[in-house]
Design a protein around this motif. Structure first.
Motif: not given
Length: 698
Positions: A635-653
């Motif tokens: 959970t600290s990754d999103r606070r530190r690096a930002g982002g929606t957490g969708l990038g890898l999910a979209i890439s997989k799709k």
């Protein structure tokens, strides 16, 4: 003598010859009946105890679950108070009392609530119960047990129920402790203090009726220590009476409930034995006089009645057809789902006749207008008896039909009402459509002002290029030494403008990226994302991506390099580029020292792209879910690096839409390797004159 002997023998046979046989048969029958009744009695005793245990276990499980739910709700209440304090750490006594009063109105079992910032109690509700509690310091000498509870609550990061403890009114209660932390943007959350809620647990037991239970009942697990805690309520002898147990789950720890019958498990009436003896002696005589035919008829009638009752007790529709596809048995639900007249559902009716009757009356909504075609399709499905079929009825209900073959060639069918499921599915589809339409509108509305912002920020980032700025600069230069101080102030002002404009530009671009990610994922989920495939080259894609991110890597002191052969793929190049950009961007984000390498290589009928970094790595328990939406390593990754957490999910799709796969291997502290595959082009064309080939769209 011979005649006399013959006469005696004949007389014996006529008068007493068969009597010993009858007596022996009767005695044997009685002995057998007695033995059977004895074993039946023993079985009944065992069954009686098993039934008692099962019934008591069920009741105890229900009570334990209800009690768990009560204390879970109490835990949610103290969490609500803690949340209020975390928002208002300097909450006034009046505000605290007002909020507490609202809570107490809804909970008869609440006795007292207090707050202890820095582990010193300074707020208590009700105020008339604050004597001796205000000013209590948990860290003071003599309060070791209280401090131990605080330590457990802090370690568990959850609500801890301690006690029971003695209350001022002489009753007993449990104390719920919850630790409060304040958010700190620059570091870990800051410890504020403690919120305590005193609960009259005996009131909860009374509400559940446990204090009047018709059996011995006790609870152990003081301070939520489960089977290791002391017995604190009920009949202590229950734990020594071979009881049944149930666990009351608390947010931290548990209680253990034990129950046993008041009279013991062997409370079995001896009159049952005498009853069996009388009934056995009587029925033995009756059994000897019954004919085999009557017995068989009775058994058959009983079996048919039991089978009919069992079938009708099934909540779903049930039917059985023999190998000739004629009805053998069905229940009322099955008749209702087929909407047929009662005369059709008699033994021997063909399935086709039942189906035709329903079609003729318009009972099957899907058959209207194509009756014969629908009928033949449904009959073929029935004969195949494979899988499940969803069917809509004329009254709006939906049923799911599942049929299977029996070893003798018959067919067993079940009909389940799935109306609620289908309605929920339809509502979900409408909601998903509305969501997609909303995102389409919002993306346009958000992108328009962002485009304006991004169009103007380049001039703000470099204000010296503006004619007005150049004019002022020239005027100051012409003033010579007299304009030097003012020129210095102007330079300072322009530097401030550049800094602020740079932040605006970066934030706007970040916001645009987030909007694009949300929109892309929405389109993918709605099935509106289409690929435009063409031949592309791996080395060109990798070179372009590396060039785009070289400056960003250099800012962190990282090296970035690529290695790819002249390998052609058949793909939507912008989407492949987007996948690779996501992986490279993540690699740079989570790498502080070392390098990022981007490679491509032949992998069977695919080209495999690899992004290798020397970053922080991913914990083993998070690797499997890293490509799920809204997922990051922690959970600290999103606070530190930002982002929606969708990038890898979209890439997989995107990769899966190409027919490829994604993968990741990682070791914490050593780095990660992300890879994905894209189908190669059928014909690998050589680029003799690369300059003649048009560059793909960025």
């Amino acid at each position: 003598m011979p005649r006399k002997t013959l006469k005696t023998s004949s007389s014996f046979k006529q008068g007493f010859g068969w009597a010993p046989v009858y007596v022996a048969t009767t005695l044997i029958g009685l002995l057998v009946a007695g033995a059977i009744l004895y074993f039946v009695e023993q079985r009944n005793r065992t069954q009686h105890e098993a039934e008692m245990r099962s019934k008591l276990q069920y009741e105890l499980n229900e009570a334990a679950l209800d009690l768990s739910l009560i204390f879970q709700r109490n835990a949610d209440t103290i969490r609500a108070v803690s949340a209020l304090i975390s928002i208002e750490p300097d909450i006034s006594f009046e505000r605290f009392s007002e909020f507490s009063q609202k809570i107490f109105v809804e909970h008869n079992d609440f006795v007292q609530i207090s707050a202890a910032p820095d582990l010193v109690v300074d707020r208590v509700y009700p105020t008339n119960q604050s004597d001796g509690l205000l000013g209590l310091d948990y860290r003071a000498p003599g309060n070791d047990e209280l401090m131990a509870h605080v330590t457990r609550a802090r370690k568990a990061q959850s609500v801890l129920f301690a006690g029971p403890v003695d209350l001022e009114n002489g009753d007993k209660g449990v104390v719920a402790h919850n630790v409060v932390y304040l958010d700190n943007a620059d570091s870990d959350p800051v410890f504020w203090g403690l919120v305590n809620l005193v609960i009259d647990y005996q009131e909860a037991l009374h509400v559940l009726g446990l204090d009047e239970a018709p059996y011995r009942l006790a609870i152990r697990g003081k301070d939520a220590r489960g089977s290791h805690g002391a017995i604190f309520w009920g009949d202590r002898s229950a734990f020594a009476a071979d009881p049944v147990f149930a666990t009351v789950n608390l947010p931290v720890g548990s209680w253990v409930m034990a129950a046993a019958p008041v009279g013991g498990w062997q409370n079995y009436s001896a009159s049952i034995t005498r009853f069996y003896a009388v009934v056995g002696a009587t029925t033995l005589v009756v059994i000897l006089l019954l004919s085999a035919a009557t017995r068989l008829i009775q058994m058959r009638i009983r079996a048919v009645a039991q089978m009919s009752s069992a079938i009708n007790s099934i909540e779903d529709g049930f039917a059985y057809y023999n190998s000739d596809d004629r009805l053998v048995a069905c229940n009322d639900k099955y008749r209702d789902y087929h909407g047929g007249a009662s005369k059709l559902f008699t033994t021997g009716t063909r399935f086709e006749d039942i189906l035709r009757s329903g079609v003729s009356r318009g009972h099957y909504a899907e058959a209207i207008g194509q009756e014969e075609e629908w009928l033949q399709t449904r009959l073929a499905q029935h004969r195949a008896s494979e899988g499940a079929i969803d069917q809509k009825l004329d009254d709006g209900r939906w049923v799911r039909m599942s049929e299977s073959r029996t070893p003798d060639g018959g067919t067993v069918g079940f009909l389940v009402d799935i109306t609620e499921l289908m309605n929920a599915k339809e509502e979900a589809e409408h909601a998903n459509l509305a969501k997609s339409e909303f995102l389409d509108v919002m993306s346009h509305e958000l992108r328009t002002p962002l485009t304006v912002v991004l169009g103007g920020t380049p001039f703000l980032v470099k204000p010296e290029l503006l004619p007005a700025t150049q004019k002022v600069t020239a005027r100051l230069a012409s003033m010579g030494d007299d304009g030097a101080p003012l020129a210095k102030e102007v330079d300072t002002m322009l530097a401030s403008y550049k800094s602020l404009a740079g932040k605006v530009e970066r934030s706007a671009r970040s916001l645009l990226t987030l909007i694009n990610e949300v929109l892309d994922y929405s389109k993918i989920e709605a099935g509106r994302m289409k690929l435009s495939r063409e031949m592309s080259y791996c080395d060109e894609i990798i070179d372009d991506v590396i060039e785009e991110y070289r400056a960003k890597a250099a800012e962190k002191g990282l090296t970035i390099e690529g290695d790819a052969p002249e390998l052609a793929i058949y793909a939507d190049e912008p989407r492949v580029r987007q996948v690779l950009e996501n992986l490279v961007s993540n690699a740079i984000k989570f790498t502080e020292v070392g390098s990022v390498k981007v490679q491509a290589q032949t992998f069977g009928d695919f080209a495999r792209f690899r992004v290798i970094d020397t970053g922080i790595g991913i914990p083993e328990d998070r690797v499997d879910g890293i490509f799920e939406k809204f997922s990051q390593a922690n959970t600290s990754d999103r606070r530190r690096a930002g982002g929606t957490g969708l990038g890898l999910a979209i890439s997989k799709k995107f990769v899966e839409m190409h027919g490829g796969t994604v993968g990741v291997t990682s070791r914490v502290g050593e780095g990660s390797e992300f890879s994905f595959t894209i189908p190669k082009h059928v014909v690998q064309e050589s680029r003799a004159i690369p300059e003649q080939r048009a560059k793909p769209a960025a």
